[in-house]
Design a protein around this motif. Structure first.
Motif, PDB file in Angstrom:
ATOM      1  N   ASP A 287       0.856  -1.182   0.000  1.00 38.66           N
ATOM      2  CA  ASP A 287       0.000   0.000   0.000  1.00 38.66           C
ATOM      3  C   ASP A 287       0.895   1.235   0.000  1.00 38.66           C
ATOM      4  OD1 ASP A 287      -1.938   1.927   0.291  1.00 38.66           O
ATOM      5  OD2 ASP A 287      -2.280   1.535   2.422  1.00 38.66           O
ATOM      6  N   PHE A 288       1.215   1.714  -1.191  1.00 41.72           N
ATOM      7  CA  PHE A 288       2.130   2.840  -1.301  1.00 41.72           C
ATOM      8  C   PHE A 288       1.437   4.165  -1.006  1.00 41.72           C
ATOM      9  CE2 PHE A 288       4.550   6.140  -3.390  1.00 41.72           C
ATOM     10  CZ  PHE A 288       5.873   5.762  -3.224  1.00 41.72           C
ATOM     11  N   ASP A 289       0.245   4.369  -1.598  1.00 40.21           N
ATOM     12  CA  ASP A 289      -0.374   5.698  -1.550  1.00 40.21           C
ATOM     13  C   ASP A 289      -1.700   5.772  -0.814  1.00 40.21           C
ATOM     14  OD1 ASP A 289      -1.842   4.282  -3.369  1.00 40.21           O
ATOM     15  OD2 ASP A 289      -1.501   5.649  -5.050  1.00 40.21           O
ATOM     16  N   GLY A 290      -2.127   4.657  -0.204  1.00 37.07           N
ATOM     17  CA  GLY A 290      -3.321   4.709   0.634  1.00 37.07           C
ATOM     18  C   GLY A 290      -4.629   4.834  -0.116  1.00 37.07           C
ATOM     19  N   ASP A 291      -4.689   4.415  -1.390  1.00 38.78           N
ATOM     20  CA  ASP A 291      -5.930   4.566  -2.163  1.00 38.78           C
ATOM     21  C   ASP A 291      -6.744   3.277  -2.236  1.00 38.78           C
ATOM     22  OD1 ASP A 291      -4.450   2.992  -3.866  1.00 38.78           O
ATOM     23  OD2 ASP A 291      -4.664   4.312  -5.614  1.00 38.78           O
ATOM     24  N   ASP A 292      -6.423   2.293  -1.417  1.00 39.53           N
ATOM     25  CA  ASP A 292      -7.121   1.006  -1.355  1.00 39.53           C
ATOM     26  C   ASP A 292      -6.839   0.105  -2.556  1.00 39.53           C
ATOM     27  OD1 ASP A 292      -8.337   1.628   1.104  1.00 39.53           O
ATOM     28  OD2 ASP A 292      -9.967   2.680   0.080  1.00 39.53           O
ATOM     29  N   ALA A 330      21.375   2.149  -1.386  1.00 42.36           N
ATOM     30  CA  ALA A 330      20.933   1.208  -0.352  1.00 42.36           C
ATOM     31  C   ALA A 330      19.616   0.519  -0.693  1.00 42.36           C
ATOM     32  CB  ALA A 330      20.786   1.939   0.979  1.00 42.36           C
ATOM     33  N   GLY A 331      18.853   1.054  -1.630  1.00 38.71           N
ATOM     34  CA  GLY A 331      17.554   0.490  -1.957  1.00 38.71           C
ATOM     35  C   GLY A 331      16.467   1.543  -1.849  1.00 38.71           C
ATOM     36  N   TYR A 332      15.225   1.137  -2.057  1.00 40.81           N
ATOM     37  CA  TYR A 332      14.093   2.061  -2.116  1.00 40.81           C
ATOM     38  C   TYR A 332      13.093   1.722  -1.011  1.00 40.81           C
ATOM     39  CZ  TYR A 332      16.402   2.491  -6.555  1.00 40.81           C
ATOM     40  OH  TYR A 332      17.373   2.655  -7.512  1.00 40.81           O
ATOM     41  N   GLU A 333      12.758   2.718  -0.220  1.00 43.53           N
ATOM     42  CA  GLU A 333      11.833   2.543   0.895  1.00 43.53           C
ATOM     43  C   GLU A 333      10.531   3.296   0.622  1.00 43.53           C
ATOM     44  OE1 GLU A 333      14.256   2.768   4.886  1.00 43.53           O
ATOM     45  OE2 GLU A 333      15.019   4.280   3.481  1.00 43.53           O
ATOM     46  N   TYR A 334       9.464   2.830   1.248  1.00 41.16           N
ATOM     47  CA  TYR A 334       8.189   3.543   1.153  1.00 41.16           C
ATOM     48  C   TYR A 334       7.575   3.646   2.541  1.00 41.16           C
ATOM     49  CZ  TYR A 334       5.377  -0.711   1.795  1.00 41.16           C
ATOM     50  OH  TYR A 334       4.790  -1.833   2.312  1.00 41.16           O
ATOM     51  N   SER A 335       6.784   4.688   2.713  1.00 38.82           N
ATOM     52  CA  SER A 335       6.037   4.869   3.955  1.00 38.82           C
ATOM     53  C   SER A 335       4.603   4.416   3.689  1.00 38.82           C
ATOM     54  CB  SER A 335       6.057   6.345   4.381  1.00 38.82           C
ATOM     55  OG  SER A 335       5.288   6.546   5.541  1.00 38.82           O
ATOM     56  N   PRO A 336       4.179   3.264   4.236  1.00 39.93           N
ATOM     57  CA  PRO A 336       2.888   2.682   3.874  1.00 39.93           C
ATOM     58  C   PRO A 336       1.736   3.673   3.965  1.00 39.93           C
ATOM     59  CG  PRO A 336       4.129   1.132   5.202  1.00 39.93           C
ATOM     60  CD  PRO A 336       4.903   2.421   5.214  1.00 39.93           C
ATOM     61  N   GLY A 337       1.019   3.785   2.837  1.00 39.64           N
ATOM     62  CA  GLY A 337      -0.176   4.621   2.770  1.00 39.64           C
ATOM     63  C   GLY A 337       0.076   6.107   2.680  1.00 39.64           C
ATOM     64  N   ASN A 338       1.332   6.541   2.697  1.00 40.40           N
ATOM     65  CA  ASN A 338       1.639   7.979   2.748  1.00 40.40           C
ATOM     66  C   ASN A 338       2.184   8.550   1.447  1.00 40.40           C
ATOM     67  OD1 ASN A 338       0.865   8.479   5.483  1.00 40.40           O
ATOM     68  ND2 ASN A 338       2.719   7.393   6.148  1.00 40.40           N
ATOM     69  N   ASN A 339       2.211   7.754   0.390  1.00 35.75           N
ATOM     70  CA  ASN A 339       2.652   8.227  -0.930  1.00 35.75           C
ATOM     71  C   ASN A 339       4.034   8.875  -0.849  1.00 35.75           C
ATOM     72  OD1 ASN A 339       2.628   8.746  -3.656  1.00 35.75           O
ATOM     73  ND2 ASN A 339       1.183  10.452  -3.568  1.00 35.75           N
ATOM     74  N   SER A 340       4.968   8.167  -0.252  1.00 33.15           N
ATOM     75  CA  SER A 340       6.312   8.709  -0.099  1.00 33.15           C
ATOM     76  C   SER A 340       7.349   7.615  -0.301  1.00 33.15           C
ATOM     77  CB  SER A 340       6.496   9.325   1.293  1.00 33.15           C
ATOM     78  OG  SER A 340       7.813   9.828   1.459  1.00 33.15           O
ATOM     79  N   THR A 359       7.189  11.040  -4.877  1.00 35.82           N
ATOM     80  CA  THR A 359       5.767  10.778  -4.649  1.00 35.82           C
ATOM     81  C   THR A 359       5.106  10.462  -5.973  1.00 35.82           C
ATOM     82  OG1 THR A 359       3.769  11.661  -3.587  1.00 35.82           O
ATOM     83  CG2 THR A 359       5.032  13.186  -4.952  1.00 35.82           C
ATOM     84  N   ILE A 360       4.005   9.701  -5.947  1.00 31.78           N
ATOM     85  CA  ILE A 360       3.249   9.450  -7.172  1.00 31.78           C
ATOM     86  C   ILE A 360       2.458  10.697  -7.511  1.00 31.78           C
ATOM     87  CG2 ILE A 360       1.483   8.045  -8.299  1.00 31.78           C
ATOM     88  CD1 ILE A 360       2.184   5.766  -6.417  1.00 31.78           C
ATOM     89  N   GLY A 361       2.714  11.246  -8.699  1.00 32.54           N
ATOM     90  CA  GLY A 361       2.044  12.459  -9.131  1.00 32.54           C
ATOM     91  C   GLY A 361       0.771  12.165  -9.900  1.00 32.54           C
ATOM     92  N   PRO A 362       0.092  13.200 -10.366  1.00 38.42           N
ATOM     93  CA  PRO A 362      -1.188  13.036 -11.062  1.00 38.42           C
ATOM     94  C   PRO A 362      -1.085  12.298 -12.383  1.00 38.42           C
ATOM     95  CG  PRO A 362      -0.439  15.330 -11.137  1.00 38.42           C
ATOM     96  CD  PRO A 362       0.449  14.623 -10.176  1.00 38.42           C
TER      97      PRO A 362
END
Length: 438
Positions: A287-292, A330-340, A359-362
């Motif tokens: 869940d990268f961006d919290g959009d379900d 070092a690799g790629y990290e994401y903040s679950p649901g926060n689009n970061s 961040t995922i843009g429009p």
């Protein structure tokens, strides 16, 4: 630093082209880096499966017109077989007209060009048009392709022949198709060729990294092409598309499950399986961006990672085999649901660190929010790299900069969404597919 594989190339309308009768494959040299004659304007004769001309992503995608730009260019004899009709012989006037048009194209593009498979096509990323001009010259050159704009050759692509048939003679270029095979928003080339009595598929990906520098390069996808050929009972563009996506255009998927199944199928064809050194391609739903709607991670852990998202029938490649695990990445990290997304990279054995947030843009792509450059030495001369005269400051100094401006740790912290996890694969293909179909 991160490499964003999205590209933009400015290409203008060139001319209408003639798709002529197959069989005249001239054996003379004739590669021209600059076309010194006026462009020839001739009528396009529909020459694809179902009788339509080669198409692009915006056009009809099925067996009657190609799939998502997959118009299959065919010889007239193939059209007659598929359409259930026989064509009558050309009249004397028609034959003369075809010969004149063919001669004009050879004069413009070189005497070794395959005039029956010259196509105008639109680049997916901007919809503007270029020309696909294939050539065959016996000897060292063999089969090759040129992408042409106005009077200039933008790119020359060497043809690849599988090792098993390299001793066979080139017979024909049977089909040409232009579409985004790997969902990265960039136009790729798909060919069906025959050498001797062997017909095979050949896929060429346009490279987004070079495109960012304003250069146009296509690279053969050997493993993908060979596995595609082995998987098909008959090698045609519609059957290639049916195998890869169930014949659906990107934009027509019924849900993320169906879209990600197509991605998995492609990834398994592209990449080697497990070995003593690697688990092969692994997957995860995150869940990268919290959009379900989950994103699909796919990569070889410790080497490269891809990330896909889904929206309204389409799948988009956010990361396309982004490398890591070497050269300070070092690799790629994401903040679950926060689009970061967060990435740490380093140069000069850690004396310069790059902390990047995206961040995922429009437009369904990863866009850079900020890059913080951390200097762990005193760059006294301001040249952006450590020098011998600055060795005493190595590791004893620290400063953060954004766009060349010195910033505090607190100013940097505002970009951090917290609770980051590494993007990595945790399931094999069968496990991922089972998860998608629960």
């Amino acid at each position: 630093m991160l490499r964003n594989n999205q590209r933009t190339i400015s290409i203008q309308f060139v001319c209408l082209l003639c798709l002529l009768a197959a069989g005249t494959l001239s054996a003379c040299a004739g590669e021209q880096e600059k076309m010194e004659v006026e462009p020839v304007k001739v009528e396009i004769v529909g020459d694809t499966e179902g009788g339509k001309e080669a198409a692009n992503d915006e056009n009809d995608g099925n067996e009657n017109g190609g799939a998502e730009g997959g118009g299959q260019a065919q010889t007239p004899s193939e059209n007659a077989e598929n359409d259930g009709e026989m064509t009558s012989p050309d009249s004397g006037a028609e034959a003369e007209e075809r010969t004149a048009s063919e001669d004009a194209l050879k004069k413009q593009f070189g005497s070794d060009c395959l005039t029956d498979q010259i196509f105008e096509f639109a680049l997916t990323e901007n919809g503007e048009t270029v020309l696909f001009v294939p050539h065959y010259s016996p000897g060292e050159k063999g089969f090759y392709m040129q992408i042409v704009k106005d009077d200039a050759v933008l790119s020359t692509v060497s043809g690849y022949v599988p090792e098993a048939i390299q001793g066979k003679q080139f017979a024909s270029l049977d089909a040409v198709s232009f579409f985004d095979v790997n969902f990265d928003g960039i136009t790729d080339i798909v060919l069906v060729e025959t050498y001797g009595d062997t017909t095979f598929a050949m896929v060429y990906y346009e490279d987004g990294f070079f495109a960012e520098m304003g250069e146009l390069y296509f690279f053969s996808q050997r493993r993908l092409s060979e596995r595609l050929t082995e998987s098909l009972d008959e090698v045609t563009i519609p059957k290639i598309r049916a195998y890869l996506t169930g014949g659906k255009k990107n934009g027509e998927f019924s849900g993320y499950q169906e879209a990600y199944e197509a991605v998995v199928r492609l990834r398994e064809l592209e990449n080697p399986g497990p070995s003593e050194y690697s688990d092969g391609i692994q997957y995860d739903l995150i869940d990268f961006d919290g959009d379900d709607i989950p994103e699909l991670a796919s990569g070889n852990n410790g080497y490269h990672m891809s990330l896909y998202t889904y929206s309204e029938g389409s799948v988009y490649a956010l990361m396309n085999d982004w490398g890591y695990g070497a050269m300070g990445n070092a690799g790629y990290e994401y903040s679950p649901g926060n689009n970061s997304l967060r990435n740490y990279n380093a140069d000069y054995a850690g004396l310069i660190n790059y902390l990047t947030y995206m961040t995922i843009g429009p437009r369904h792509s990863l866009e850079q929010v900020v890059q913080i450059v951390i200097y762990n030495f005193d760059d006294a001369n301001g040249n952006g790299m450590p020098d011998e005269a600055e060795e005493d400051s190595y590791g004893n100094y620290g400063v953060n900069k954004i766009d060349g401006r010195e910033v505090t740790d607190e100013e940097c912290d505002v970009y951090d969404a917290g609770n980051y996890e590494y993007i990595e694969g945790k399931m094999n293909a069968d496990e991922l597919l089972a998860e998608l179909n629960r």
